[in-house]
Scaffold this active site. Structure first.
Site, PDB file in Angstrom:
ATOM      1  CG  ASP A 381      -8.704  -1.315  -9.849  1.00  0.00           C
ATOM      2  OD1 ASP A 381      -8.373  -0.398  -9.076  1.00  0.00           O
ATOM      3  OD2 ASP A 381      -7.874  -1.979 -10.509  1.00  0.00           O
ATOM      4  CD  GLU A 384      -8.903   5.538  -8.520  1.00  0.00           C
ATOM      5  OE1 GLU A 384      -8.845   5.193  -9.711  1.00  0.00           O
ATOM      6  OE2 GLU A 384      -9.026   4.747  -7.591  1.00  0.00           O
ATOM      7  CG  ASP A 456      -2.269  -0.569  -6.887  1.00  0.00           C
ATOM      8  OD1 ASP A 456      -3.045  -1.456  -6.506  1.00  0.00           O
ATOM      9  OD2 ASP A 456      -2.247  -0.138  -8.051  1.00  0.00           O
TER      10      ASP A 456
HETATM   11  O1  MIG Z   1      -2.577  -1.106 -11.719  1.00  0.00           O
HETATM   12  O2  MIG Z   1      -6.455  -4.850 -11.981  1.00  0.00           O
HETATM   13  O3  MIG Z   1      -5.408  -1.423  -7.253  1.00  0.00           O
HETATM   14  O4  MIG Z   1      -5.580  -4.170  -6.900  1.00  0.00           O
HETATM   15  O5  MIG Z   1      -4.839  -5.793  -9.016  1.00  0.00           O
HETATM   16  C1  MIG Z   1      -3.383  -2.013 -12.157  1.00  0.00           C
HETATM   17  C2  MIG Z   1      -5.110  -4.796 -11.727  1.00  0.00           C
HETATM   18  C3  MIG Z   1      -4.868  -1.953 -11.933  1.00  0.00           C
HETATM   19  C4  MIG Z   1      -5.035  -1.717  -9.576  1.00  0.00           C
HETATM   20  C5  MIG Z   1      -5.620  -2.276  -8.333  1.00  0.00           C
HETATM   21  C6  MIG Z   1      -5.069  -3.638  -8.084  1.00  0.00           C
HETATM   22  C7  MIG Z   1      -5.386  -4.528  -9.238  1.00  0.00           C
HETATM   23  C8  MIG Z   1      -4.806  -3.922 -10.528  1.00  0.00           C
HETATM   24  N1  MIG Z   1      -5.291  -2.576 -10.721  1.00  0.00           N
END
Ligand code: MIG
Length: 776
Positions: A381, A384, A456
């Site tokens: 995650d 980017e 998200d």
């Molecule tokens: O915004 O790890 O897209 O799936 O649950 C928080 C916490 C960061 C973004 C991910 C989401 C995940 C969340 N992360």
């Protein structure tokens, strides 16, 4: 212009133009003042080489391989491409201000592609920027998002073509936005490098495009099951405050037990950031996950796989000798000459510089304990990358740089490099087992390493609908293994403040659609979204559909194999098969593989649906009612998603399991009236170099005879299962012959019958004669 070798042409001038003809209707253009190889996604010359001819007349140069022909107009400095006498692409290239502009004439209606976007499916009329970003919860039309791919699929009147911009850098695509007949592609740097792919149909284009950028390998079979996940509240205000999430061992085990108790199939459980110690990657919380090894063992014994999240963060800990060691080695992203410190969930954070090979090797090593103690997959995650998760206070990102170059030049490829590092971790610690990596960000080629999900999204009806075009688009761009968070992730939308909790009705509609996503995962923030939290009725609906997913696993797995052969996505827009039919250019319906048309209910309160069926025979999956195509209206009570099966379909199914691999299962081939063929793929589902077996099935009808041919299984894998054939849509057959022997069905159904054909170590010929089809 001169021929350099068999398939290369060179045109020298202010700009050099190098044209390479690659097999099967692909041409690569490199136009440059200076070659900039480090900014290319691919450097492939691996396609079949062809021989080109060249000739010159007046101010025109003609070149080609006999199929694709290029005319270059020296005065206008413009290219015209034709194939099989179809003029399909006229364009020219202009350098201005260290940027190349490619002007492509495009008067036709349809332009698809550019990866993951929340904008309209047909991109005509839009101007889109390709730069990976974290929108931190997106809404319809927010752009760009986490994952960009510089590939366009254009559908003309009797042809298609693909355009792939071979750069990792930011680019801008103006798709008939400023000029109605023109696509303008803006690419940074002193080299512009692109591929043009001609195809009679979009299917041809996808095949050749995915040959260039690479295809997804087969996933582990368990990854095709149902995945359950939940996120804690993002720890923005204080790292001590965490609610939601599967925040301790008891909690995780409880969720797992519920699935088994309620007999809802499930294969995968995710651990989001709250399993860690202070959100530091590669740690476990010392209290809440003290006995994580035994927890993992228990889960594995119950048939669950566990996937843990890993963000590209290392907590800034100048007092730690370990940290200082890596600091000295220059393992982290910099700002000017100093280390760059941003904010991640652990607080002050530094970011691994994946553009360096040593860093990727080090990162792979960090996975040792996770992968050796029973974790089966890694979820990447914030890649980017997201450098600042604080609500207030912006970080200045100017002059942030990697070893290889600046942030802007390399950010698009960061997630791919991280996925490569993670892939290496699996190679090291899981040996011959297939990796499972789920990534949020990515760029062209990410499919070689990871599945992706659409980030998200929001628990509302517009995101239910949006998930379809987003997944379809990713599929067209070469990513087959894709999903959206079933039920929707975000419950609070800060930009225009409102709450968006998933309602029972929305969840019912989402799960019945989501079981057709190639990646079938329910995930949400804070509020539970397990199938049983919305009451009995919705639980039963969820159970019905998750079970249907498990019944379809042999079909879906074979589709993943098909992707390895021809690059086709699993979830397919109708227009792939009916490109000339305007009404097939839609995103409120789609096909799962070649045979299943899914028309989800996308509106709140709705209990029926208008469906468009392309011209041919279709069967309502539930009632076996026959349709000849056109616009129809069907009932869709809350427990029903309209599904239509193409005539002649062959759909391999299996019995319901609690989890994949629970026991050996037989395969039932569901066969529908008409003509069709399909290849069933089988292997051990887990090892990279597994032996495999292929079974080709052919289905055809002539008058009152219905025949099926199940060919001898080829390949070295012995699936140790029996085969059954379920003829659907038939009332009776006077005779059933299997290899010329009379047999009887082992089971009669309302809408057909099932016969046992044993194994297919030999060809099996089935002939039904004097048949009477169901007349509905
Ligand atoms: O915004 O790890 O897209 O799936 O649950 C928080 C916490 C960061 C973004 C991910 C989401 C995940 C969340 N992360």
């Amino acid at each position: 212009m001169r021929i350099l070798n068999d398939n290369k042409l060179m045109l020298e001038g202010d700009e050099n133009t190098l044209i390479t003809f690659l097999g099967e209707n692909v041409v690569n253009f490199k136009i440059y003042r200076r070659l900039e190889p480090k900014y290319r996604v691919i450097d492939t010359e691996s396609l079949r080489k062809v021989k080109v001819y060249i000739s010159k007349r007046d101010d025109r140069i003609f070149a080609g391989d006999g199929r694709i022909n290029i005319t270059y107009n020296l005065k206008k400095r413009a290219f015209k491409l034709s194939c099989n006498n179809i003029d399909f692409c006229a364009h020219n290239v202009i350098l201005s201000n260290k940027k190349y502009f490619i002007h492509i004439m495009w008067k036709n209606e349809y332009v698809y592609g550019l990866g993951e976007r929340a904008v309209k499916f047909n991109r005509r009329g839009l101007r889109l920027r390709l730069l990976n970003m974290d929108p931190s919860v997106y809404r319809a039309n927010d752009d760009p998002l986490y994952l960009n791919i510089p590939f366009l699929l254009m559908i003309g009147e009797n042809f298609s073509y693909g355009f792939f911009l071979n750069t990792i850098r930011e680019s801008i695509f103006d798709l008939c936005h400023n000029n109605d007949d023109k696509i303008v592609v803006e690419s940074h740097g002193l080299e512009v490098n692109y591929y043009i792919i001609f195809g009679r149909s979009p299917i041809d284009v996808i095949r050749e495009y995915t040959k260039l950028v690479g295809r997804a390998p087969l996933p582990p079979l368990w990854a095709l099951g149902y995945h359950q996940s939940r996120a804690p509240f993002p720890p923005i205000f204080s790292i001590k405050m965490i609610i939601g999430g599967y925040r301790n061992e008891e909690n995780v085990l409880k969720i797992a037990e519920e699935f088994r108790k309620r007999k809802i199939p499930c294969d995968v459980i995710y651990l989001d950031i709250d399993y860690m110690d202070g959100f530091k990657p590669f740690t476990w919380h010392p209290k809440r996950f003290k006995n994580y090894r035994s927890m993992l063992k228990k889960l594995n014994r119950m048939g669950f796989k566990v996937v843990t999240i890993i963000d590209p963060y290392i907590k800034y800990e100048p007092q730690s000798p370990m940290f200082r060691k890596y600091l000295e080695k220059n393992f982290f992203v910099k700002r000017d000459d100093k280390i760059f410190i941003g904010y991640g969930w652990p607080g002050k954070t530094v970011f691994p510089d994946f553009t360096r090979e040593e860093v990727r090797e080090w990162w792979a090593q960090l996975h040792k304990d996770l992968l050796e103690s029973g974790v089966s997959g890694i979820w990447n995650d914030m890649n980017e990358p997201t450098f600042n998760v604080r609500l207030f206070g912006k970080k200045d990102l100017s002059r942030v740089r990697f070893y290889a170059g600046s942030l802007d030049e390399f950010r698009n490829i960061y997630a791919n490099l991280m996925a490569i590092a993670t892939w290496n971790a699996f190679k090291l610690f899981k040996k011959n087992k297939r990796p499972y990596i789920l990534s949020r960000s990515g760029y062209a080629g990410i499919q070689k390493y990871a599945a992706v999900w659409t980030g998200d999204n929001i628990s509302n009806w517009s995101h239910l609908r949006l998930s379809i075009s987003m997944i379809l688009s990713l599929g067209l761009c070469g990513l087959p293994f894709v999903g959206a968070d079933i039920g929707g992730w975000a419950k609070i939308v800060a930009k225009k403040p409102y709450f968006a909790r998933c309602t029972p009705e929305l969840f019912a509609r989402w799960i019945q659609l989501g079981i057709f996503y190639p990646l079938c995962r329910s995930h949400s923030m804070i509020f539970s979204q397990e199938p049983w939290v919305f009451g009995r009725d919705v639980e039963n609906i969820a159970k019905k559909y998750i079970r249907l997913r498990y019944r379809l696993i042999p079909y879906i797995y074979s589709l993943f194999w098909e992707h390895t052969q021809n690059g086709m996505p699993i979830m397919r827009p109708l227009f792939l098969y009916y490109p000339e039919d305007d009404r097939s250019h839609r995103d409120d319906e789609f096909l799962l593989g070649p045979f299943m048309l899914i028309a989800p209910v996308l509106e709140k309160g709705s209990r029926s649906r208008v469906v468009y069926l392309p011209r041919q025979v279709w069967y309502d999956y539930w009632s076996m009612k026959k349709y000849e195509g056109g616009v129809i209206s069907v009932k869709a009570p809350l427990d029903t998603i309209p599904i239509f099966i193409r005539s002649g379909a062959i759909i391999p199914t299996q019995p319901i399991l609690n989890y994949i691999g629970e026991r050996m299962v037989d395969v039932t081939l569901e066969i529908y009236p008409g003509n069709g063929s399909f290849t069933l793929y089988e292997d051990d589902g887990i090892t990279i170099d597994s032996k495999y077996s292929l079974t080709k099935i052919i289905n055809y009808m002539r008058g009152d005879k219905w025949n099926a041919m199940i060919e001898r299984r080829r390949g070295e894998y012995n699936p140790r299962r029996k085969l059954y054939v379920y003829f659907r849509g038939i009332e009776e057959a006077e005779k059933i012959l299997v290899n010329n022997k009379n047999i009887r069905p082992i089971e009669l159904r309302r809408d057909g019958f099932i016969i046992d054909i044993g194994d297919n170590t030999k060809d099996i010929k089935i002939n039904l004669s004097s048949i009477k089809l169901l007349d509905k």
